[in-house]
Scaffold this motif. Structure first.
Motif, PDB file in Angstrom:
ATOM      1  N   PHE A  53       0.880  -1.207  -0.095  1.00 49.93           N
ATOM      2  CA  PHE A  53       0.084   0.061  -0.147  1.00 49.93           C
ATOM      3  C   PHE A  53       0.928   1.190   0.109  1.00 49.93           C
ATOM      4  CE2 PHE A  53      -2.176   3.258   2.854  1.00 49.93           C
ATOM      5  CZ  PHE A  53      -2.992   3.223   2.130  1.00 49.93           C
ATOM      6  N   ILE A  54       0.529   2.246  -0.888  1.00 44.45           N
ATOM      7  CA  ILE A  54       1.228   3.414  -0.749  1.00 44.45           C
ATOM      8  C   ILE A  54       0.409   4.699  -0.767  1.00 44.45           C
ATOM      9  CG2 ILE A  54       1.286   3.824  -3.342  1.00 44.45           C
ATOM     10  CD1 ILE A  54       4.156   4.640  -3.243  1.00 44.45           C
ATOM     11  N   SER A  55       0.896   5.651   0.018  1.00 46.12           N
ATOM     12  CA  SER A  55       0.036   6.791   0.154  1.00 46.12           C
ATOM     13  C   SER A  55       0.933   8.133   0.578  1.00 46.12           C
ATOM     14  CB  SER A  55      -1.096   6.634   1.337  1.00 46.12           C
ATOM     15  OG  SER A  55      -0.396   6.493   2.522  1.00 46.12           O
ATOM     16  N   CYS A  56       0.323   9.315   0.730  1.00 46.07           N
ATOM     17  CA  CYS A  56       0.823  10.504   1.314  1.00 46.07           C
ATOM     18  C   CYS A  56       0.311  10.566   2.884  1.00 46.07           C
ATOM     19  CB  CYS A  56       0.443  11.735   0.491  1.00 46.07           C
ATOM     20  SG  CYS A  56       0.991  13.293   1.118  1.00 46.07           S
ATOM     21  N   ASP A  57       1.350  10.316   3.754  1.00 49.67           N
ATOM     22  CA  ASP A  57       0.940  10.318   5.293  1.00 49.67           C
ATOM     23  C   ASP A  57       1.855  11.139   6.089  1.00 49.67           C
ATOM     24  OD1 ASP A  57       2.957   8.690   6.057  1.00 49.67           O
ATOM     25  OD2 ASP A  57       1.973   6.779   5.571  1.00 49.67           O
ATOM     26  N   TYR A  58       1.251  11.014   7.382  1.00 48.65           N
ATOM     27  CA  TYR A  58       2.042  11.830   8.423  1.00 48.65           C
ATOM     28  C   TYR A  58       3.007  10.930   9.088  1.00 48.65           C
ATOM     29  CZ  TYR A  58       2.801  15.402  11.939  1.00 48.65           C
ATOM     30  OH  TYR A  58       3.069  16.687  12.703  1.00 48.65           O
TER      31      TYR A  58
END
Length: 283
Positions: free
Chosen positions: A114-119
């Motif tokens: 899974f890939i994403s823009c996160d904190y």
């Protein structure tokens, strides 16, 4: 309109090390900052989806996906993951409570990652794009609710480019087909600044349609804009990067001028702005 599912995770893969997490900037990575839902919306758009009238939140993203041929294939159930599956998750019993920090979204790179823009890196510079084994991510974050959306339409013969799709239809016609809706989310370079008609205004020559501009018609009111380059808000000059504030960054085009390829946008008390249609389409 066909969407290339492979291009959605590729958008994130190609931007590793380039985006800093922020819920205050462009949201979609255009100024080097992004958040989860803004980047997913942008990735889906650049993979061939319709131009969004605004950048979706986790609450509204499902509606944008459904309007572009995605089907919800799972709601809190196991599924056989595929590259390009969009995951929505909430720490509430459903997606209605997922706004802000109450939810997250990202994309499957393959059947297990899974890939994403996160904190997850605490907002460290250029570290927002991260990938995880999905099971590890799920067990680490423990969302109460997840949805999985998959594009079920026909795949294009060639992969979609990672630029907004173009075709032979004019920009004005494309706006008309989209219900005359526009967005002004991306950053804009300031080419000139002047105090005119009682307010400070900026000019971007491309948006103005070239060198033959006029502040009365093409000036961008700095009172409803903010800097996206980290500079002093009270010292905007040539080369500064700015963007429109919330409340002024999306709406409906009020008039077209086919002869000049212009779009008129009513900014209320700040007057009208005429913007070149081709350049507006990029924002």
């Amino acid at each position: 309109m066909a969407i290339d599912k492979n291009a959605i995770p590729a958008w994130f893969e190609q931007r590793r090390g380039t985006i800093t997490y922020s819920m205050e900037g462009s949201h979609n990575g255009s100024d080097g900052t992004g958040d989860c839902s803004g980047t997913v919306t942008q990735a889906v758009y650049e993979a061939g989806a319709s131009k969004p009238s605004y950048l979706s939140s986790t609450v509204t993203l499902g509606g944008y996906l459904a309007a572009n041929g995605f089907v919800r294939i799972s709601a809190n159930q196991d599924w056989n993951a595929e590259r390009g599956d969009v995951i929505l998750m909430s720490w509430s019993p459903d997606m209605s409570g997922s706004g802000g920090a109450g939810g997250h979204t990202g994309v499957m790179m393959d059947g297990s990652n899974f890939i994403s823009c996160d904190y997850s890196t605490g907002g460290q510079y250029n570290t927002a794009i991260t990938s995880w084994n999905w099971n590890d991510y799920y067990n680490r974050s423990v969302p109460m609710y997840i949805e999985v959306w998959r594009y079920e339409g026909e795949q294009p013969d060639n992969p979609a480019p990672l630029d907004p799709p173009t075709n032979s239809v004019s920009a004005i016609e494309r706006f008309k087909q989209a219900g005359n809706e526009y967005t002004l989310y991306n950053s804009i370079r300031v080419d000139e600044v002047k105090f005119e008609n009682g307010l400070w205004q900026a000019i971007n020559k491309k948006l103005a349609g070239g060198d033959d501009y006029n502040y009365t018609y093409n000036g961008l009111p700095l009172a409803i804009m903010h800097r996206t380059d980290g500079g002093d808000e009270n010292n905007v000059g040539v080369g500064s990067m700015v963007a429109f504030d919330d409340g002024y960054n999306h709406g409906t085009i009020d008039e077209y001028d086919e002869a000049t390829n212009g779009c008129r946008i009513d900014m209320g008390e700040y007057g009208d702005i005429w913007i070149n249609a081709d350049e507006l389409l990029k924002l």
